[in-house]
Design an enzyme around this catalytic site. Structure first.
Site, PDB file in Angstrom:
ATOM      1  N   LYS A   1     -40.813  94.557  30.463  1.00 41.50           N
ATOM      2  CA  LYS A   1     -41.368  95.416  29.415  1.00 41.50           C
ATOM      3  C   LYS A   1     -42.300  96.499  29.977  1.00 41.50           C
ATOM      4  O   LYS A   1     -43.073  96.234  30.885  1.00 41.50           O
ATOM      5  CB  LYS A   1     -42.137  94.498  28.444  1.00 41.50           C
ATOM      6  N   GLY A   2     -42.205  97.698  29.413  1.00 43.46           N
ATOM      7  CA  GLY A   2     -43.054  98.812  29.841  1.00 43.46           C
ATOM      8  C   GLY A   2     -44.519  98.425  29.861  1.00 43.46           C
ATOM      9  O   GLY A   2     -45.050  97.898  28.887  1.00 43.46           O
TER      10      GLY A   2
ATOM     11  N   ALA B   1     -39.338 102.182  17.377  1.00 46.45           N
ATOM     12  CA  ALA B   1     -40.571 102.926  17.609  1.00 46.45           C
ATOM     13  C   ALA B   1     -41.671 101.921  17.929  1.00 46.45           C
ATOM     14  O   ALA B   1     -42.673 101.846  17.254  1.00 46.45           O
ATOM     15  CB  ALA B   1     -40.931 103.754  16.387  1.00 46.45           C
TER      16      ALA B   1
ATOM     17  N   CYS C   1     -40.231 107.646  27.648  1.00 46.35           N
ATOM     18  CA  CYS C   1     -40.405 106.929  26.390  1.00 46.35           C
ATOM     19  C   CYS C   1     -40.620 107.927  25.262  1.00 46.35           C
ATOM     20  O   CYS C   1     -41.565 108.715  25.306  1.00 46.35           O
ATOM     21  CB  CYS C   1     -41.592 105.964  26.461  1.00 46.35           C
TER      22      CYS C   1
ATOM     23  N   GLY D   1     -27.082 102.739  28.519  1.00 42.52           N
ATOM     24  CA  GLY D   1     -26.962 103.409  27.227  1.00 42.52           C
ATOM     25  C   GLY D   1     -25.778 102.838  26.480  1.00 42.52           C
ATOM     26  O   GLY D   1     -24.643 103.241  26.688  1.00 42.52           O
TER      27      GLY D   1
ATOM     28  N   GLY E   1     -29.111  96.687  27.753  1.00 43.75           N
ATOM     29  CA  GLY E   1     -30.291  96.798  26.902  1.00 43.75           C
ATOM     30  C   GLY E   1     -30.118  96.115  25.573  1.00 43.75           C
ATOM     31  O   GLY E   1     -30.130  94.883  25.459  1.00 43.75           O
TER      32      GLY E   1
END
Lengths: 255, 305
Positions: free
Chosen positions: B45-46, B70, B130, B243, B265
């Site tokens: 995770k970021g 979001a 992001c 993607g 993802g």
């Protein structure tokens, strides 16, 4: 607790009034321990518009036959697709997920409040309470008599009281208007239903100094705490409804 | 036995299947379902210097063949990561990559220096893409000047392999890939989510609290594939494609188009086993087609001209 991904056999898909239905599923293996308040993530096949799984709460569990039920209301394309499942179809689930309702203290005067499809987890909760010698009052609210679901199962685990918004069955009004709340005193309240209703019940509990647990129905992405989409704001900050919930004590929630 | 490995410089990956940041938590969320050490790597995770609460609910909307999110980089910050998450992550026998985010260049540099100390983290994914934060993130990745500045600054201090994750929300992604390579990136990963939005016609309100969010899922795959193909034909460093990859065929499309590896993802949300199924599918595809090494098909469509 171990979560699993499994395609379960549809034993029955029973339509109830209006847009409600109950799906009974059977696992080919021994069921894992499943607690009241927990949920499953159901995969919806066959449409590009139903990309994500749908979270559905456990309605009843039968360990002897490795079966359990989910009570569903058609609210969109995903649940509409689930309503068309037939006996012998299979349904792919990730389960069991989430935390559970906590057991009240011995002898606690207990009330379960459900509105619409929010009554779903309360049957299994009632059964669990009964097995711990607690017979709860169960207050169920519906829009009108057309939508009142069968209460027989609930009557087997507690004392059932009804409200409908138009008074066509039980007392007229919302659950929060029911005369029961004016008379009886409770030590513990469990609630599931529309957010407005849960907030009103939480408010009543606060005023009466009663401990209250609610089961939230936030939109979920994954159901396993990976996507961080279903968060609710709590005294500990944003937490995932799917892993820290879906059951929260209302003292923890910032509503 | 088919050879599935690839490398970024001298960093070896046992296979080309990596889980994408923000879709696989810190791995432990998936421990019940699969043996994470089978994967080529995981990108966690970021992570930011300070803890972040992210955006208010609702932060997700389902769309046709995809979803908008979001989240806004909700995470507990690098201190918590180092103390409470890193020790467990270091037990996986796969490459654990940390995706880093900042509001300014100093944040990115400070984070890189913190991760330099973590022995079991072999690579950093620099997130300049992001779409869900006001400061930083995509602001860096959609402006060539700041993309260059942040990559240069991080490269100067970074002792790990440096992967730069690009945003698709630009006019010409090739320019940004070139910048990353020129400034010393070891690899490029793409694409991050596409900026999108959705309106709820019942409530007559935007579906997301932030109005706009990042679109992911199979809906974006053709766009992602085109960009990966463009970038793979431009840079010499390895390209990691992602993607909308849902299955092995999707993954193989990216590899044939020039990706040395792929990231899985959103697929993990619907099927937590997606990454291992894709790995098994790639292997059996190569066997069926009679190849003994995945590198034989990497960028194959670009060689036939």
């Amino acid at each position: 607790m171990t979560k699993r991904i499994e395609s379960l056999k549809v034993i029955d898909n029973k339509p109830l009034k209006k847009d409600f239905f109950i799906i009974e599923l059977e696992s080919s293996e021994k069921l894992p321990e499943m607690k009241p308040g927990q949920f499953v993530q159901a995969r919806v096949d066959g449409s590009k518009e139903t990309f994500l799984r749908r979270p559905l709460s456990l309605h009843d569990v039968d360990y002897t036959n490795n079966r359990f039920k989910i009570l569903v209301q058609v609210v969109g394309k995903g649940t509409e697709s689930l309503s068309r499942l037939k006996t012998k179809d299979s349904l792919n689930l990730i389960y069991p997920l989430g935390n559970s309702f906590s057991l009240p203290e011995k002898g606690a005067r207990t009330l379960l409040v459900g509105g619409g499809c929010g009554i779903a987890p309360l049957l299994y909760l009632g059964r669990y309470l009964k097995s711990h010698s607690i017979i709860p009052d169960i207050l169920l609210g519906f829009r009108n008599s057309d939508r009142v679901l069968e209460c027989k199962d609930y009557e087997a685990v507690g004392n059932v009281f009804l409200t409908t918004e138009d008074g066509s069955a039980g007392e007229k009004g919302f659950v929060t208007n029911h005369s029961l709340l004016g008379k009886a005193r409770y030590d513990k309240v469990y609630c599931c239903g529309p957010e407005m209703m849960m907030k009103a019940i939480a408010g009543w509990c606060k005023k009466n100094n009663t401990d209250c647990e609610v089961s939230l129905e936030n939109l979920m992405g994954c159901g396993i705490g990976a996507c961080l989409c279903c968060v609710v704001n709590t005294v500990k900050g944003n937490v995932c409804t799917c892993t820290d919930g879906p059951v929260f004590n209302t003292k923890e929630l910032i509503w | 036995m088919v050879k599935l490995g690839f490398s970024i410089g001298d960093l070896q990956f046992k296979n080309p299947v990596i889980t994408a940041s923000g879709t696989f938590g810190y791995g432990s969320e998936f421990d019940d379902f699969l043996d994470i050490s089978r994967l080529g790597g995981i990108v966690v995770k970021g992570t930011t210097l300070e803890p972040r609460e992210g955006h208010p609910y609702p932060r997700m909307a389902e769309t046709a063949s995809g979803m908008l999110n979001a989240v806004g980089l909700q995470n507990k910050g690098i201190d918590y990561f180092e103390k409470n998450i890193y020790p467990r992550l270091s037990e996986y026998t796969t490459n654990v990559i940390v995706n880093i985010n900042g509001s300014c260049i100093d944040d990115y540099v400070a984070l890189t220096e913190r991760i330099n100390r973590l022995e079991k983290i072999p690579a950093i994914e620099l997130n300049i893409s992001c779409p869900n934060v006001k400061m930083g993130g995509m602001v860096f990745g959609t402006n060539p000047v700041s993309a260059r500045e942040v990559t240069k600054a991080v490269r100067r201090v970074c002792l790990k392999k440096l992967i730069v994750k690009l945003s698709p929300n630009v006019t010409n992604i090739v320019d940004f890939a070139r910048i990353a390579e020129e400034e010393g990136a070891d690899s490029i990963s793409l694409i991050n989510t596409l900026l999108g939005m959705s309106v709820n016609v019942r409530s007559m309100k935007p579906s997301l609290s932030t109005i706009t969010g990042g679109l992911s899922g199979p809906a974006i795959k053709p766009v992602a594939l085109r960009m990966v193909w463009q970038v793979a034909n431009t840079v010499k460093i390895p390209v990691i494609g992602m993607g909308g990859i849902m299955n092995a065929d999707d993954a193989i499309e990216f590899i044939l188009a020039g990706a040395s590896a792929i990231q899985v993802g959103t697929a993990s949300f619907i099927d937590p086993l997606a990454s291992v199924k894709i790995l098994e599918g790639i292997e059996s595809y190569l066997v069926t087609k009679g190849f003994s090494d995945i590198r034989e098909i990497t960028g194959l469509i670009n060689r036939s001209k």
